[in-house]
Scaffold this active site. Structure first.
Site, PDB file in Angstrom:
ATOM      1  CD  GLU A  92     -42.484  -1.555 -48.313  1.00 40.24           C
ATOM      2  OE1 GLU A  92     -41.714  -0.408 -48.632  1.00 40.24           O
ATOM      3  OE2 GLU A  92     -43.079  -1.809 -49.151  1.00 40.24           O
ATOM      4  N   GLY A 148     -46.187   6.871 -42.042  1.00 37.78           N
ATOM      5  CA  GLY A 148     -45.552   6.211 -41.360  1.00 37.78           C
ATOM      6  C   GLY A 148     -45.084   6.698 -39.976  1.00 37.78           C
ATOM      7  CB  CYS A 159     -41.521   1.453 -51.756  1.00 37.07           C
ATOM      8  SG  CYS A 159     -41.815  -0.102 -52.208  1.00 37.07           S
ATOM      9  CD  GLU A 203     -40.453   7.499 -51.895  1.00 35.85           C
ATOM     10  OE1 GLU A 203     -40.933   8.124 -50.997  1.00 35.85           O
ATOM     11  OE2 GLU A 203     -40.276   6.265 -52.241  1.00 35.85           O
ATOM     12  CE  LYS A 237     -57.230   4.510 -46.261  1.00 37.07           C
ATOM     13  NZ  LYS A 237     -57.106   4.784 -47.595  1.00 37.07           N
ATOM     14  N   GLY A 267     -46.711   3.101 -47.471  1.00 36.11           N
ATOM     15  CA  GLY A 267     -47.027   4.371 -47.889  1.00 36.11           C
ATOM     16  C   GLY A 267     -45.936   5.155 -47.569  1.00 36.11           C
ATOM     17  CB  SER A 268     -45.645   8.854 -47.584  1.00 32.16           C
ATOM     18  OG  SER A 268     -46.608   9.012 -46.705  1.00 32.16           O
ATOM     19  CB  THR A 269     -40.865   8.383 -44.680  1.00 33.60           C
ATOM     20  OG1 THR A 269     -40.311   7.244 -45.627  1.00 33.60           O
ATOM     21  CG2 THR A 269     -39.993   8.265 -43.496  1.00 33.60           C
ATOM     22  CD  GLU A 270     -45.846  14.176 -44.829  1.00 33.57           C
ATOM     23  OE1 GLU A 270     -45.759  13.900 -45.875  1.00 33.57           O
ATOM     24  OE2 GLU A 270     -46.828  14.966 -44.203  1.00 33.57           O
TER      25      GLU A 270
END
Ligand code: NAI
Length: 780
Positions: free
Chosen positions: A264, A247, A298, A393, A190, A242-245
């Site tokens: 990642e 993830g 990133c 970030e 996606k 993508g974002s840590t959130e």
């Protein structure tokens, strides 16, 4: 602008790349897209517009995938997988090569479409994104070719769900699809909702390459579609960038499902400038570090740490350079900074900067084009390490800066973040750079350069920047699994209460082993351990949350172990083996008494072998030097993970303990081990072997108690870097769920047995190390 004006001002004239071919392609497709499933495009359904962020114009209409469409894509990937894998590495290599060739052939179309969709300067999509995407397919065509010879014990994982972001749309697709296909997996990918078009063009390339249907499936839509992929029961592996959130959400959502996972995530990467650096080059490097792709990278060097003696001069040079950056139409070949991907991201960046009252904010003196998502290059100096913008970030063209006085302080500031993706060091003193690089918490370090990437050098982070590597040999383990068949593991119960007399009339209440000392459990409770014949063998303490904390603190205090040499660690492991061997009979007897089996002697001998093998590897599990396509090298260094918490095997009371401890400490890690739950006395006897073998205090800490109670505190502890579980009670889900807090690495058995006698130590060494790639260019 007329030629005369150009000659008068000596300014760059406009040099726009034509959008005609890309726009024609969109028109030819009817401007409306469905998904690419089972080798064909589906009919477009309800969805959303994809816009050019530089102008706001609608480029195409995309379809939001429904549950049925995601199911259809997964089913197609499943149907195709077996045959694709059986095609063999050389067979698959030909398709990967064909895709690489076609990407090369259509490079211009891809570059223009990427720039239209994402807003990045054409110079970058043309010279970086698209060539690197091609390189990834070429490189992995080679990996497919070599798989059977070089990775004879590995096989494909199966169907991979891949979710990618919008900052490098085609490149992230290539990073995910190429290794997956090379290793015999099929994919459902996606793209991000803001930037889907090059993934759809890529579908067309797959068709042109004659890729068997179902091997690559592309479904479009927003995070809700991502969630469907993550939760789909017939997907074997999730790869996310993508974002840590998000993830963290994915870690929690896949916990206990048995799905493999690589993440990642974000970063706040330090860019360290020493006073002896070539300051002009370091300024130019910053252009690539934070204004490349509008800072939406990133691993962007978004946190400038500059040596105090040169700080003022450096900031002056930087502001001067910022004013010369050319911001505007991303299709113009002279443009340095293009448009931010979407109004939503533009607002996030603007709000974060506007909400900051600390330090001094400088916006580059550049005119902002009207109508698009443009944000000026920005520098915020004089921030304190704890200021919000030093920690969070921003993901935009905004650089924050502070100063340092000594190399030690530079390292401390650099590591003062929850992330650990990349770092950059500028100094003319290579000794200093190579001294500092290993101390930085980062998966990639660039010396006197920045944002260098290549398929041969693995990319990925530590800490909350995620886990797993993409690229290089190390990236292949994310898309393969061992061939060896495993057996289901049933819970191993303790011996029933015997009620017999103690085997020894002296009180034999063992203790915990924390910081090199025997320690009573915080709760003060213990439990009896019985032999099969009903004799009381002793008592063991029941450790709790507080004991886990004490053990982790003791391990933290032993950080110096990571810096010891492999030779020293080998000596200590040999010494452990020697001392265990001296007491072999006693341990064998203990194991037999606890388990009621007669395997004690064999287990002790295997444990001694294990210590020898780990000692052998301690100074040989080397890194690599990657031949990357620059004048220079990328040094792939193996580093310890840090503090590893492990639930040891129940069924092998000594070998399960030694089998984890030996490879972990051989690589420089410190461990907090929960001994075999039903048969803990071999572990508590082992304290004496540790005490007499020069193992420094805190390197090995041993707890006893129910695994079910120790799993979550270990997995949730923010000071623990990795958790492994070989427990016979399947605690995989609980561990993976609790690990989401600091996104620690987990290696859990999902209820499958480990053959401790035959286990390949290299798998443990791999889990016990992180690869750090240090890029060192040559020349003046
Ligand atoms: P995001 O993490 O939400 O989006 C990345 C991908 O994940 C997209 O394809 C999105 O559709 C998908 N996604 C969103 N929610 C999901 C869920 N619950 N389950 C599965 N998939 C899901 O990133 P977003 O919102 O576009 O950007 C927000 C911030 O994230 C940025 O400002 C930046 O700080 C960070 N980011 C970091 C990236 C990186 O390369 N590390 C890339 C993109 C964003």
């Amino acid at each position: 602008m007329t030629v005369k004006e150009i000659l008068d001002t000596m300014d760059y004239g406009p040099a726009p790349e034509s959008a005609a071919e890309a726009l024609t392609w969109l028109v030819d497709q009817g401007d409306r897209f469905g998904h690419f499933i089972d080798g064909a495009f589906t009919a477009p359904g309800p969805g959303f517009d994809s816009r050019n962020p530089a102008t706001g114009e609608v480029l195409a209409t995309l379809t939001q995938a429904s549950g049925e469409e995601v199911n259809a894509a997964v089913a197609a990937a499943r149907r195709a997988q077996h045959k694709w894998e059986r095609l063999g590495g050389p067979g698959r290599a030909r398709y990967l090569y064909a895709i690489a060739r076609l990407l090369q052939k259509h490079a211009r179309l891809f570059a223009v479409l990427e720039t239209l969709d994402n807003g990045k300067p054409i110079r970058e999509s043309r010279d970086i994104d698209i060539p690197l995407a091609q390189r990834h397919f070429y490189y992995h065509a080679g990996m497919a070719q070599l798989m059977e010879a070089e990775l004879p014990d590995r096989q494909a994982i199966g169907v991979c769900g891949q979710i990618i972001p919008w900052n490098f749309p085609l490149l992230m697709l290539a990073w995910k699809v190429a290794p997956a296909l090379a290793m015999g997996n099929t994919v459902v990918l996606k793209p991000a909702e803001y930037t889907t078009l090059t993934a759809l063009l890529f579908s067309d390339i797959c068709r042109q390459a004659g890729l068997p249907k179902g091997v690559v499936n592309i479904v479009t839509g927003d995070g809700a579609v991502g969630e469907m992929i993550v939760g789909h029961p017939d997907i074997d592996k999730i790869a996310f960038t993508g974002s840590t959130e998000v993830g963290r959400k994915i870690r929690a959502a896949t916990a206990g499902s048995g799905k493999a996972l690589t993440l990642e995530l974000g970063g706040k990467s330090p860019y360290i400038v020493f006073d002896d650096a070539d300051l002009d080059s370091a300024v130019e490097g910053l252009v690539d570090a934070i204004w490349f792709n509008q800072g939406q990278v990133c691993c962007a060097g978004s946190r400038l740490l500059v040596h105090e003696p040169v700080a003022e001069r450096f900031h002056d040079k930087l502001r001067e350079r910022m004013d010369k950056l050319r911001l505007g139409d991303p299709l113009d070949k002279c443009i340095d900074v293009g448009a931010v991907v979407d109004p939503v991201q533009l607002k996030t960046i603007s709000d974060m900067v506007a909400g900051n009252t600390a330090g001094q904010t400088y916006h580059a003196d550049v005119a902002l084009p009207e109508g698009g998502c443009f944000y000026p290059p920005t520098l915020i100096t004089g921030l304190a390490p704890s200021d919000r913008l030093m920690q969070e970030e921003i993901f935009g063209p905004v650089l924050v800066s502070t100063t340092f006085r000594t190399p030690g302080e530079a390292v401390q500031l650099a590591n003062n973040t929850r992330y650990g993706l990349a770092a950059t060091v500028w100094t003319e003193n290579l000794n200093l750079a190579l001294d500092i690089a290993p101390m930085l918490a980062a998966g990639v370090v660039w010396v006197n350069a920045t944002n260098l990437f290549d398929a041969a050098a693995g990319f990925g982070g530590v800490r909350e920047s995620g886990f797993g590597r993409e690229g290089g040999w190390e990236g292949l383990s994310a898309y393969t699994r061992p061939k060896a068949r495993t057996k289901a593991l049933s819970p191993v119960p303790p011996m029933p209460e015997g009620g017999g007399a103690p085997a020894d009339p002296l009180d034999r209440t063992a203790k915990l082993y924390i910081g090199g000392k025997q320690a009573r459990p915080d709760g003060g409770y213990s439990r009896p351990v019985w032999s099969k014949s009903g004799a009381l063998l002793g008592h063991v303490p029941i450790a709790g949350r507080k004991d886990v904390r004490n053990a982790v603190e003791a391990a933290q205090a032993a950080a110096g172990w990571a810096g010891t040499s492999g030779h020293l660690r080998a000596q200590i492991l040999y010494y452990l083996a020697e001392n265990l061997s001296a007491r072999a009979g006693e341990f064998a007897h203990r194991i037999d008494a606890m388990t009621g089996r007669r395997g004690g002697e064999k287990e002790v001998q295997a444990s001694i072998q294990r210590l020898f093998t780990a000692a052998a590897w301690a100074d040989k599990y080397d890194g690599q030097v990657h031949g990357v396509p620059i004048r220079g090298v990328a040094l792939a260094m193996k580093e310890p993970v840090g503090i590893i918490g492990a639930l040891c095997a129940d069924e092998a009371p000594l070998l399960g303990l030694v089998g984890v401890l030996a490879p972990a400490i051989a690589m420089g890690n410190r461990v907090v081990l929960a001994a075999s739950d039903p048969f803990p006395l071999a572990a508590t006897d082992f304290y004496q072997v540790l005490d007499t073998s020069d193992v420094p205090a805190g390197v090995v800490n041993i707890l006893t108690g129910p695994h079910a109670d120790l799993a979550a505190p270990l997995a949730a502890h923010l000071g623990v870097d990795a958790v492994w579980s070989f427990s016979s009670s399947d605690l995989s889900g609980a561990i993976e769920r609790a690990s989401a807090g600091n996104l620690k690495r987990t290696w859990v058995n999902h209820g499958q047995a480990t053959d401790w006698q035959a286990a390949d130590l290299r798998r443990f060494l791999e889990a016990a190390t992180e690869v750090k790639n240090i890029w060192v260019p040559y020349g003046e």
